[in-house]
Design a protein around this motif. Structure first.
Motif, short mmCIF file in Angstrom:
data_model
loop_
_atom_site.label_atom_id
_atom_site.label_comp_id
_atom_site.label_asym_id
_atom_site.label_seq_id
_atom_site.Cartn_x
_atom_site.Cartn_y
_atom_site.Cartn_z
N HIS A 353 78.80 36.44 26.08
CA HIS A 353 79.12 37.27 25.14
C HIS A 353 80.24 38.19 25.77
O HIS A 353 80.01 38.65 26.90
N ASN A 354 81.20 38.65 25.08
CA ASN A 354 82.47 39.25 25.65
C ASN A 354 82.01 40.75 26.02
O ASN A 354 82.61 41.10 26.91
N LYS A 355 80.77 41.21 25.54
CA LYS A 355 80.57 42.41 25.89
C LYS A 355 79.41 42.47 26.94
O LYS A 355 78.63 43.42 27.51
N LEU A 356 78.75 41.03 27.04
CA LEU A 356 77.44 41.17 27.91
C LEU A 356 77.75 40.08 28.99
O LEU A 356 77.06 39.80 29.84
N GLY A 357 79.22 39.69 29.55
CA GLY A 357 79.28 39.04 30.62
C GLY A 357 79.30 37.58 30.24
O GLY A 357 79.13 37.06 29.37
N SER A 358 79.31 36.94 31.51
CA SER A 358 79.03 35.35 31.77
C SER A 358 77.65 35.02 31.59
O SER A 358 76.81 35.69 31.93
N GLN A 359 77.52 33.60 31.54
CA GLN A 359 76.40 33.10 31.76
C GLN A 359 75.93 33.24 33.02
O GLN A 359 74.70 33.65 33.33
N ALA A 360 76.62 33.45 34.16
CA ALA A 360 76.26 33.83 35.43
C ALA A 360 75.47 34.99 35.52
O ALA A 360 74.85 35.41 36.43
N ASP A 361 76.42 36.10 34.92
CA ASP A 361 75.97 37.59 34.89
C ASP A 361 74.58 37.49 34.33
O ASP A 361 73.64 38.30 34.53
N ARG A 362 74.40 36.87 33.05
CA ARG A 362 73.05 36.81 32.40
C ARG A 362 71.98 36.33 33.29
O ARG A 362 70.86 36.95 33.46
N ILE A 363 72.27 35.22 34.07
CA ILE A 363 71.26 34.69 34.90
C ILE A 363 70.88 35.51 35.97
O ILE A 363 69.73 35.67 36.35
#
Length: 696
Positions: A353-363
């Motif tokens: 999500h553009n406000k929550l970063g990349s999939q790597a950030d989420r991981i």
């Protein structure tokens, strides 16, 4: 009373639209007829790839004559008002009658609407339905203005009675209704006439058309399972695919073919998904090995070679499709065996999500949270973090790119190929669960840790950027994520304080805040979770007021504690003692609250049995002195059933007290003592649940 038969014959209707279209035809035609005054005794709708059919029994031959008396203006009203009334009623002045009213003489009109023949009404209703049919997608063809899902070729519309069969006169852009239809496109294309529904259905069957979709589906399933059984195999059940295939054929011919040996090494789920999505084939597996070895296809015609040519063509196309799947599988295995770093690195370039970063950030956030949750669920923290870091690696794989529905499942295969621990591989598949109210809930500790981390990160992340569900809109499936958290916690009996300092919500909130400073309101998030829990528990049979009484108690972020309390209170209130005790508590609470408001003091201390004047007071003192330690001991162990049982012992002493004693005594010392005694009742009962919220 005549019977009505309607058939709308067209080019092939998409299978996914057929059942809905048949229901819409039935609803719109019958509603229109009833609104016009034509009732009927029964209606049935049918659909095949090329036709929609509606059969009505016992239709009225004509609509009834309707008479309506309408009140008009006064006789001395302005002429324009009278003329307006005459136009609206459709009558002449001489047809009006005059009657006395409270305010003078008033005109009345008797409006008579004569009945109309059924054929005339059917024609109007059917034309309106066809011209305004609610297809999800429609088209025009030729020079016609009519829109239909596919070109409409003919309309059959007949009324059958004892006197014979009459064609209803319908003409839509030159397409005139008749009494004829056509059979199977290839096997019986000739047109034929029909006289009623029984004649229609019988002639269609002879013309190689099975009208009933359920009959087609049953035939397909029976033939497929019989052929598989004869080969010592079994068909993989797929009701959705069965309904779709039944909508693709009018004369189902079931054929079973073999899968090339080069493809039998593919995972069974890959074979099944590829054949279903690309070819609409049923998978046939070996019950001993669990492997997919053959397929079932359904042709739309019989052939002289018993389907050999059809089967050969299907096998050729299938081989091409499975060659692609094999290529993806082999490429993906090479990356998996190399450690999957290519995939995990690639996720840095995929925006979550553009406000929550990349999939790597989420991981990274999920890995941190999974490690924090691991001790509470009995999982190894290192394994939980490792599983979280590879659980979504398969999103970068070629197989999942081709078949997104295989995400998670392929993750397990690739984790196993990479030589990762079994717990990590299982978590890659199970961390998405549960996806719905009937989905299985993971129970393996590592899987539970990663699944909770995944869902809690989703919730806190979207809460931090204020993307909450509103009304019926929930684009990020946050209600489903909340229900997933609830089911994971309850099914596994996890004693977790979600919103405590250092708890899962706080860890997830801080992890999101590290990126851009956005902080989730976890109190509001807990309220959202409570709303979903209330729905879940009401579905389990608990009353809403019982749930509210428990939500008001401390520790309500421990969902297991909360649910256990609610279940115990619900069971307690179903007993005679429970219901009566609540009444006694409410009486005590009401008297005490009124006295505190009147006196401006709080009666919380000082009840002394030496001031008791009546034996019932002494008995109540003794009962409270006995019950409170038992309740406190039970509550300390979260044994709510035992606490409720101890509280039930207060029912009789409280009832006796109110029968024998007037609380607001003239003696101020006695009154104060009795009010303090009521305060003891209130505090004792409220230690278990907030009974003020219980109805009744």
């Amino acid at each position: 009373m005549p019977d009505l038969l309607i058939e709308l014959f067209s080019e092939e209707i998409p299978a996914r639209m057929q059942a809905r279209a048949a229901m819409d035809l039935k609803a719109r035609v019958t509603d229109g007829l009833v609104e016009a005054g034509l009732t009927y005794s029964g209606a049935a709708a049918f659909h095949t790839p090329r036709r929609l059919c509606l059969a009505l029994e016992g239709l009225l031959a004509e609509s009834p004559t309707l008479r309506e008396e309408r009140k008009g203006p006064r006789t001395d009203a302005p002429e324009k008002a009278i003329e307006g009334f005459l136009r609206g009623a459709g009558v002449a002045r001489e047809d009006l009658s005059v009657r006395d009213d409270k305010k003078g003489q008033v005109y009345f009109a008797l409006i008579e609407k004569p009945g109309r023949p059924a054929a005339e009404i059917v024609a109007e209703v059917l034309e309106s339905v066809i011209r305004n049919f609610p297809w999800p997608k429609s088209m025009r063809w030729g020079e016609n203005s009519l829109k239909w899902v596919r070109p409409l070729h003919s309309i059959l519309c007949i009324l059958t009675s004892e006197s014979g069969t009459d064609v209803v006169s319908v003409d839509i852009d030159g397409l005139k209704a008749g009494a004829t239809t056509a059979g199977h496109r290839f096997m019986s294309p000739a047109q034929f006439s029909v006289t009623d529904f029984e004649d229609y259905a019988a002639k269609l069957k002879r013309a190689h058309v099975v009208l009933d979709a359920e009959e087609r589906a049953d035939h397909i399933w029976q033939e497929a399972t019989n052929q598989a059984f004869a080969a010592g195999l079994e068909v993989v059940e797929d009701r959705g695919l069965l309904a779709e295939v039944a909508g693709l054929v009018e004369w189902p011919v079931v054929l079973m073919g073999e899968i090339g040996k080069d493809f039998l090494g593919l995972p069974a789920e890959v074979l099944q998904t590829s054949m279903k999505e690309h070819q609409k084939f049923f998978s046939v597996r070996n019950p001993k090995s669990g492997g997919i070895e053959r397929f079932v296809t359904v042709a739309n015609r019989e052939t002289a070679d018993d389907g050999a040519t059809i089967l050969a063509g299907n096998q050729k196309v299938l081989a091409a499709r499975l060659s692609d799947a094999k290529f993806f599988w082999e490429n993906d295995l090479r990356i998996a065996r190399a450690g999957m770093s290519d995939w995990t690195d690639a996720l840095a370039n995929v925006t979550f999500h553009n406000k929550l970063g990349s999939q790597a950030d989420r991981i990274n956030r999920i890995a941190t949270l999974a490690r924090a949750i691991a001790p509470a669920v009995g999982a190894d923290a290192d394994l939980a973090e490792q599983a979280a870091r590879v659980a979504k690696a398969d999103l970068s794989s070629e197989m999942v790119y081709e078949f997104p529905e295989l995400q998670g499942l392929m993750g397990r295969y690739y984790a196993e190929a990479a030589g990762l621990p079994a717990e990590v591989a299982a978590a890659a598949e199970e961390h998405y669960s549960p996806l719905g109210p009937s989905d299985d809930v993971p129970s393996a500790p590592v899987s539970v840790a990663v699944a909770l981390a995944d869902k809690i990160d989703t919730l806190t992340g979207f809460w931090a950027i204020d993307e909450k569900p509103t009304g019926s809109k929930d684009p990020f499936a946050l209600r489903r994520a909340a229900l997933g958290v609830i089911r994971l916690v309850l099914a596994n009996g996890l004693r977790v304080s979600l919103n405590a300092d250092g708890g899962p919500f706080a860890v997830a909130r801080d992890a999101v805040a590290e990126r851009d400073g956005a902080r989730a309101d976890t109190d509001d998030l807990l309220s959202f979770l409570h709303d979903r829990l209330k729905v879940h528990l009401r579905d389990e049979g608990l009353r809403h007021d019982v749930i509210d009484a428990c939500l008001a108690m401390p520790g309500n972020d421990d969902l297991v504690l909360l649910t256990n309390r609610a279940e115990a209170l619900g069971a307690f209130l179903k007993t005679e003692d429970g219901g009566n005790l609540v009444q006694g508590f409410k009486r005590a609470n009401n008297i005490l609250s009124q006295a505190e408001e009147k006196d401006g003091v709080s009666y919380e201390f000082g009840a002394d049995r030496k001031f008791a004047e009546d034996p019932s007071e002494t008995a109540l003192f003794d009962a409270l002195q006995t019950a409170r330690p038992e309740i406190d001991a039970a509550m300390a162990k979260d044994d709510f059933a035992r606490a409720m049982f101890a509280m039930a012992g207060l029912r009789a002493p409280i009832d006796a007290f109110f029968e024998a004693v007037q609380v607001n005594s003239d003696n101020s010392i006695v009154r104060r003592n009795r009010l303090n005694l009521l305060s003891s009742i209130r505090s004792t009962c409220l230690a278990v649940a907030d009974l003020t919220r219980v109805e009744g």
